[in-house]
Design a protein around this motif. Structure first.
Motif: not given
Length: 153
Positions: A59-60, A64-69, A27-37, A39-42
């Motif tokens: 995404x956050x 403040x919840x973390x959601x997955x799609x 798996x290759x993971x890329x993110x926008x922002x840090x996990x705790x920011x 506007x986090x997205x990955x």
């Protein structure tokens, strides 16, 4: 000697059978922002059995919840003169992904209303805290290589 041979045989048998049922994926993971920011997205681009496997978006929310799609791969195209691949969200949103810099992706919509740079995301222990991510690529260069081999073709 016989006892040593039996234990060796048991160990080999267990390691062979433990390999079955494992994905052996990468798996290759890329993110926008840090996990705790806020506007986090990955994006997580999975490869298994020498082919594209799945794409996960995390995404956050504003609360403040973390959601997955789960996203769908939609083939190769061109975006702003660059080779791109397309992804489709469950709601039908279509985004284009291009390589932006050495270890960075540009993810954007056709109309430009969504446009963000995503950097390679390290998944593993920090200062000895956390667990190692076995399927994760080890650095941004390996992540880009994985995408070039399986998603940009």
């Amino acid at each position: 000697m016989k006892k040593h041979f039996i234990f060796s045989l048991i160990g080999i048998t267990l390691s062979i059978f433990s390999g079955f049922g494992q994905n052996n994926g990468r798996v290759a993971n890329f993110s926008y922002g840090n996990y705790d920011s806020p506007d986090f997205e990955s994006y997580s681009f999975w490869v298994g059995s020498n082919k594209r496997s799945s794409i996960d978006y995390t995404y956050r929310t504003k609360t403040g919840d973390i959601k997955h799609l789960k996203l769908k791969y939609a083939g190769i195209d061109v975006s702003d003169g660059q080779k791109a691949f397309k992804i489709i969200f469950p709601n039908g949103l279509l985004l284009y992904i291009t390589l932006s810099a050495e270890e960075t992706l540009m993810v954007k919509s056709a109309d430009g209303s969504y446009s963000k740079h995503f950097k390679w995301l390290y998944e593993g222990p920090i200062n000895g805290v956390g667990t190692w991510c076995e399927p994760c690529t080890q650095d941004g260069k390996e992540s880009v290589k994985l995408l070039k081999m399986y998603y940009f073709k």
